[in-house]
Design a protein around this motif. Sequence first.
Motif, mmCIF file in Angstrom:
data_model
loop_
_atom_site.group_PDB
_atom_site.id
_atom_site.type_symbol
_atom_site.label_atom_id
_atom_site.label_comp_id
_atom_site.label_asym_id
_atom_site.label_seq_id
_atom_site.Cartn_x
_atom_site.Cartn_y
_atom_site.Cartn_z
ATOM 1 N N GLU A 59 40.685 45.894 6.071
ATOM 2 C CA GLU A 59 40.910 44.774 6.989
ATOM 3 C C GLU A 59 40.607 43.443 6.303
ATOM 4 O O GLU A 59 41.359 42.468 6.451
ATOM 5 C CB GLU A 59 40.035 44.947 8.237
ATOM 6 N N TRP A 64 52.105 45.433 13.491
ATOM 7 C CA TRP A 64 51.300 44.995 14.631
ATOM 8 C C TRP A 64 50.460 43.760 14.310
ATOM 9 O O TRP A 64 49.700 43.320 15.157
ATOM 10 C CB TRP A 64 50.386 46.133 15.091
ATOM 11 N N ARG A 65 50.601 43.197 13.119
ATOM 12 C CA ARG A 65 49.831 42.002 12.759
ATOM 13 C C ARG A 65 50.561 40.772 13.294
ATOM 14 O O ARG A 65 51.510 40.271 12.686
ATOM 15 C CB ARG A 65 49.653 41.900 11.245
ATOM 16 N N GLU A 66 50.104 40.269 14.432
ATOM 17 C CA GLU A 66 50.785 39.124 15.044
ATOM 18 C C GLU A 66 50.660 37.877 14.173
ATOM 19 O O GLU A 66 51.523 36.994 14.225
ATOM 20 C CB GLU A 66 50.218 38.858 16.437
ATOM 21 N N ARG A 67 49.608 37.785 13.390
ATOM 22 C CA ARG A 67 49.459 36.631 12.501
ATOM 23 C C ARG A 67 50.619 36.575 11.496
ATOM 24 O O ARG A 67 51.138 35.495 11.197
ATOM 25 C CB ARG A 67 48.126 36.727 11.767
ATOM 26 N N VAL A 68 51.027 37.727 10.975
ATOM 27 C CA VAL A 68 52.163 37.777 10.053
ATOM 28 C C VAL A 68 53.444 37.395 10.778
ATOM 29 O O VAL A 68 54.281 36.647 10.253
ATOM 30 C CB VAL A 68 52.280 39.183 9.431
ATOM 31 N N HIS A 119 53.044 46.043 8.096
ATOM 32 C CA HIS A 119 52.019 45.855 9.133
ATOM 33 C C HIS A 119 52.673 45.286 10.393
ATOM 34 O O HIS A 119 52.501 44.105 10.720
ATOM 35 C CB HIS A 119 50.921 44.906 8.639
ATOM 36 N N PRO A 124 43.300 34.849 12.110
ATOM 37 C CA PRO A 124 43.221 36.305 12.186
ATOM 38 C C PRO A 124 42.687 36.750 13.516
ATOM 39 O O PRO A 124 41.933 36.038 14.182
ATOM 40 C CB PRO A 124 42.249 36.660 11.044
ATOM 41 N N GLU A 143 46.669 37.481 4.095
ATOM 42 C CA GLU A 143 47.329 36.594 5.065
ATOM 43 C C GLU A 143 46.940 35.135 4.816
ATOM 44 O O GLU A 143 47.793 34.233 4.925
ATOM 45 C CB GLU A 143 46.949 37.017 6.480
ATOM 46 N N LEU A 196 43.437 42.579 3.933
ATOM 47 C CA LEU A 196 44.641 42.146 4.636
ATOM 48 C C LEU A 196 44.474 40.717 5.156
ATOM 49 O O LEU A 196 45.399 39.898 5.054
ATOM 50 C CB LEU A 196 44.948 43.107 5.777
ATOM 51 N N ALA A 197 43.306 40.399 5.705
ATOM 52 C CA ALA A 197 43.073 39.040 6.206
ATOM 53 C C ALA A 197 43.111 38.026 5.073
ATOM 54 O O ALA A 197 43.672 36.930 5.228
ATOM 55 C CB ALA A 197 41.724 38.984 6.931
ATOM 56 N N SER A 200 55.614 42.136 7.339
ATOM 57 C CA SER A 200 55.881 42.446 8.744
ATOM 58 C C SER A 200 56.367 43.877 8.921
ATOM 59 O O SER A 200 56.168 44.480 9.975
ATOM 60 C CB SER A 200 56.906 41.466 9.328
#
Length: 262
Positions: free
Chosen positions: A156, A190-194, A188, A261, A163, A159-160, A185
């Motif tokens: 995690e 489900w990563r809304e930030r991406v 990942h 994040p 990002e 990944l952050a 995208s």
Amino acid sequence: MKFKVLGSLGVEVDGHFHPIRGGHQRVLLAVLLVNGGRLIPAEELYGELWGEHPPVTVENALQAHVSRLRRTLQSLGPGAPVLLTRSTGYSLEFPAGDLDLNVFRRGVGRARAVMDRDREAAAGLLAQVLGLWRGTALQDVAGGPLCQSVAVQLAEEHLAATEDKLWLDFEREVPLAIGELKRMSVVHPWRERVTEMLMLALYRCGRQAEAIETYNAARARMVAELGTEPSPQLRELFLDILNQSPACAGTGKGARPAPQPA
């Protein structure tokens, strides 16, 4: 002597990487490293090494693995850390800067501290510490709950930080970031930030329709597979792009801040 956990477990001596042989030795070293010199009770080590099925002579077995690990570290050359035996457990004494995990976390912290005022420096710091990763953290350590939880936490954090680096690259070279954001995208979903960053990047390149479709596809996937709607932040961005809000146009007063994040 440098210790590596951001990938396969091993020790670097004079620029040469030495893997640790033996599954139990790797687990033992991993637990001692990620606990940063803290005394680890023997009972905790039993669970990490053998789970719910320890050997009958578990105390002797653990002592034997500790002795093997101590010899392994000493065989790699001078400067080996001290593996201490206490009445209740074991600890490994080593400088914090000799573990790549600590170097990564400190570098990410420094990058985030200067991100708002010096994006070039922040991007450089993030590129440097992300370069420490050689694969999935603790990828060859089949340990118990502690090792597994640390590996999940590190994934995690990686990944952050990735990002964060993507956002800085996006602000400097929007078109070049689109390809990597699309790849992220997919990997990942489900990563809304991406998703936010990809929508903004497409919009700022004059591709409003693609930005809208990116949102619609993400929403449809979330509704169908998770039974939930996108976050208020992502819905707000969608409406801003739909209405061509000046806040989406770029930097400057009133511009949208960096997606945060979760």
